[in-house]
Design an enzyme around this catalytic site. Structure first.
Site, PDB file in Angstrom:
ATOM      1  N   HIS A  72      63.696  61.486  48.780  1.00  0.00           N
ATOM      2  CA  HIS A  72      62.734  60.763  49.622  1.00  0.00           C
ATOM      3  C   HIS A  72      63.398  60.383  50.942  1.00  0.00           C
ATOM      4  O   HIS A  72      64.488  59.834  50.965  1.00  0.00           O
ATOM      5  CB  HIS A  72      62.250  59.492  48.914  1.00  0.00           C
ATOM      6  CG  HIS A  72      61.313  59.768  47.773  1.00  0.00           C
ATOM      7  ND1 HIS A  72      60.226  58.968  47.497  1.00  0.00           N
ATOM      8  CD2 HIS A  72      61.296  60.754  46.855  1.00  0.00           C
ATOM      9  CE1 HIS A  72      59.582  59.459  46.451  1.00  0.00           C
ATOM     10  NE2 HIS A  72      60.215  60.532  46.037  1.00  0.00           N
ATOM     11  N   TYR A 203      55.948  49.688  48.397  1.00  0.00           N
ATOM     12  CA  TYR A 203      56.204  48.276  48.045  1.00  0.00           C
ATOM     13  C   TYR A 203      55.144  47.445  48.759  1.00  0.00           C
ATOM     14  O   TYR A 203      55.073  47.479  49.994  1.00  0.00           O
ATOM     15  CB  TYR A 203      57.576  47.824  48.550  1.00  0.00           C
ATOM     16  CG  TYR A 203      58.771  48.446  47.844  1.00  0.00           C
ATOM     17  CD1 TYR A 203      59.241  49.706  48.187  1.00  0.00           C
ATOM     18  CD2 TYR A 203      59.452  47.741  46.849  1.00  0.00           C
ATOM     19  CE1 TYR A 203      60.355  50.251  47.546  1.00  0.00           C
ATOM     20  CE2 TYR A 203      60.561  48.280  46.216  1.00  0.00           C
ATOM     21  CZ  TYR A 203      61.002  49.534  46.570  1.00  0.00           C
ATOM     22  OH  TYR A 203      62.111  50.069  45.941  1.00  0.00           O
ATOM     23  N   PRO A 295      65.057  43.911  40.430  1.00  0.00           N
ATOM     24  CA  PRO A 295      64.983  45.349  40.725  1.00  0.00           C
ATOM     25  C   PRO A 295      64.320  45.710  42.064  1.00  0.00           C
ATOM     26  O   PRO A 295      64.284  46.894  42.419  1.00  0.00           O
ATOM     27  CB  PRO A 295      64.173  45.916  39.547  1.00  0.00           C
ATOM     28  CG  PRO A 295      63.456  44.761  38.956  1.00  0.00           C
ATOM     29  CD  PRO A 295      64.244  43.539  39.250  1.00  0.00           C
ATOM     30  N   LYS A 299      68.911  48.310  43.269  1.00  0.00           N
ATOM     31  CA  LYS A 299      70.375  48.276  43.447  1.00  0.00           C
ATOM     32  C   LYS A 299      71.185  48.268  42.155  1.00  0.00           C
ATOM     33  O   LYS A 299      72.380  48.583  42.171  1.00  0.00           O
ATOM     34  CB  LYS A 299      70.767  47.021  44.258  1.00  0.00           C
ATOM     35  CG  LYS A 299      70.423  47.089  45.715  1.00  0.00           C
ATOM     36  CD  LYS A 299      71.410  47.939  46.484  1.00  0.00           C
ATOM     37  CE  LYS A 299      70.819  48.550  47.714  1.00  0.00           C
ATOM     38  NZ  LYS A 299      70.136  49.828  47.512  1.00  0.00           N
ATOM     39  N   TYR A 387      69.026  49.782  51.799  1.00  0.00           N
ATOM     40  CA  TYR A 387      68.267  50.475  50.746  1.00  0.00           C
ATOM     41  C   TYR A 387      68.946  51.782  50.341  1.00  0.00           C
ATOM     42  O   TYR A 387      69.044  52.113  49.155  1.00  0.00           O
ATOM     43  CB  TYR A 387      66.826  50.738  51.231  1.00  0.00           C
ATOM     44  CG  TYR A 387      65.899  51.125  50.102  1.00  0.00           C
ATOM     45  CD1 TYR A 387      65.244  50.154  49.355  1.00  0.00           C
ATOM     46  CD2 TYR A 387      65.693  52.465  49.755  1.00  0.00           C
ATOM     47  CE1 TYR A 387      64.409  50.489  48.281  1.00  0.00           C
ATOM     48  CE2 TYR A 387      64.866  52.818  48.698  1.00  0.00           C
ATOM     49  CZ  TYR A 387      64.223  51.825  47.979  1.00  0.00           C
ATOM     50  OH  TYR A 387      63.409  52.168  46.926  1.00  0.00           O
TER      51      TYR A 387
END
Ligand code: RFL
Ligand code: PHB
Length: 393
Positions: A72, A203, A295, A299, A387
């Site tokens: 991604h 998200y 979560p 990570k 990220y």
């Protein structure tokens, strides 16, 4: 049984460590309390940072991941029913994440280690750590839970045994500090047999709270919604679950979420936790044994692998030249990365969840934070760098 390193736990931390030590010619055994089927069947993480993908390849474990995993370039953030694409690759000089489920990583690690003569003993009971104060540490255990008592004599013990394992507890309470935050919400996670509804992870922070749209394969999707951590899953009918996903993922541009049969559902609490130090005598703890992140930042698995990369380098250096200062600095070195991952996971969690304990002012702050990511290049770069995985310093 005598090995150089005795490892407790066949999760990501323990198994990556076994591979790294094997590469460096250091002997190790992995003791795991669950069966191989259970370890390979537990649904957990999904996102690998870019350097973990490279490490898998360096260890000769990348073949299936490259075939079946999904690269991604970015993620989608959503609030006020509008979506914002965060171009992670563009913001980080080309770094990308891989969506490849944790249990698939574990299957690859286990199969490869066993095929090359590695020893992983599943289903052990009575794991007891002793002698870490002196120079003859050992782990006692029983095969198949209740077989005759056996001992692994080793130079070092590694507690890679998750949050509830005996590793951390073997550090005397007076010698460890524990830092914790428990969030007033949990995640209800489902696995759905359906095609993808969107090309990247979404998200969202909507009126009813957080939702995450993730994926496992072209036919199976992984999705989460914020819920009360004390909720009984029996009170969440499929109809109620879908209502909430539609409410939280809905947009005003005609997009629609594809439903399908829910094949698994469960609720997990969210917490942040750090144990300092991560070493005592000849015991080292790694991964969830030493720290937990909520979560939301994806990570946990990545941090577990980062710990054992540091540990394997320090062990290899110590065995090669007798240089032990890197081993002494293991904890200090790992904790710098750990606290940054804790910060990022806390930031993502507080920004994206609705917290009824917060004032209206604090709730508005989270939308300002989100809008800052949309409008400020520096803020977008910061989120993207964290990220995709911070560089090792
Ligand atoms: P694990 O995976 O818990 O493995 C520890 C192993 O030790 C065994 N054990 C023992 N063995 C022998 N004797 C004993 N006495 C033992 N006690 C315990 C256990 O059976 C187990 O097999 O810890 P490790 O290796 O540190 O790995 C940590 C990761 O598993 C964890 O951080 C991640 O799953 C967290 N996580 C995520 N991390 C990511 O990097 N990206 C993600 O996208 C992501 N998503 C998630 C997640 C965790 C989730 N849950 C379920 C908490 C999503 C979810 C929903
Ligand atoms: C997952 O696919 O399980 C997943 C993805 C991203 C997260 C957490 C979990 O932040």
């Amino acid at each position: 049984m005598r090995v150089q390193v005795g490892i407790i736990g066949a999760g990501p931390a323990g198994l990556f460590l076994a591979h790294l030590l094997h590469r460096d010619g250091i002997s190790a055994v992995v003791l795991e309390s669950r069966s191989r089927d259970e370890v390979e069947g537990t649904v957990r993480a999904g996102v690998l940072e870019h350097w973990v993908v490279e490490l898998m390849q360096q260890l000769g474990l990348g073949e299936r991941m490259l075939r079946e995993g999904h690269v991604h370039d970015g993620i989608t953030l959503q609030w006020n029913r509008a979506r914002h694409h965060l171009d992670i690759a563009g913001l980080t000089g080309g770094k990308r994440i891989m969506v490849y489920p944790q249990q698939e990583v574990l299957k690859d690690l286990i199969a490869h280690r066993l095929a090359h003569g590695g020893e992983i003993i599943f289903g052990v009971g009575g794991t007891t750590i002793r002698g870490i104060d002196g120079d003859r540490p050992a782990i006692d255990f029983r095969r198949d839970g209740n077989g005759p008592a056996e001992t692994v004599a080793c130079d070092y013990v590694v507690g890679a045994d998750g949050f509830h394992g005996p590793g951390r507890q073997a550090i005397p309470a007076a010698r460890r500090g524990e830092y914790q935050k428990v969030y007033p919400f949990g995640w209800l996670g489902i696995l759905v047999r359906a095609p993808r509804s969107w090309h990247e992870l979404i998200y969202t922070h909507q009126q009813d709270g957080f939702a995450l749209l993730s994926t496992r394969s072209p036919d199976v999707q992984r999705m989460y919604i914020q819920c009360d951590p004390n909720d009984d899953i029996a009170d969440w009918s499929d109809t109620r679950i879908w209502e909430q996903f539609h409410a939280r993922l809905g947009t005003d541009d005609g997009w629609s979420l594809t439903e399908g049969p829910i094949v698994q559902k469960g609720i997990i609490p969210l917490r942040s936790f750090v144990c300092e130090p991560m070493q005592y005598g000849r015991l080292f703890i790694a991964g969830d044994a030493a720290h937990i992140v909520p979560p939301t930042g994806a990570k946990g698995l990545n941090l577990a692998v980062a710990d054992v990369v540091v540990l394997s380098l320090a062990l290899a250096e110590s065995y090669r030249g007798g240089r032990s200062d890197l081993l002494q600095r293991y904890s200090q070195f790992c904790l710098r990365r750990v606290w940054k991952a804790e910060r990022f996971s806390w930031y993502m969690t507080t920004m994206l969840h609705r917290n009824e304990n917060e004032s209206d002012f604090e709730q508005r702050m989270h939308f300002a934070d989100l809008d800052l990511v949309r409008t400020s290049h520096a803020s977008a770069v910061s989120l993207a760098e964290n990220y995709v995985g911070l560089p090792f310093d």
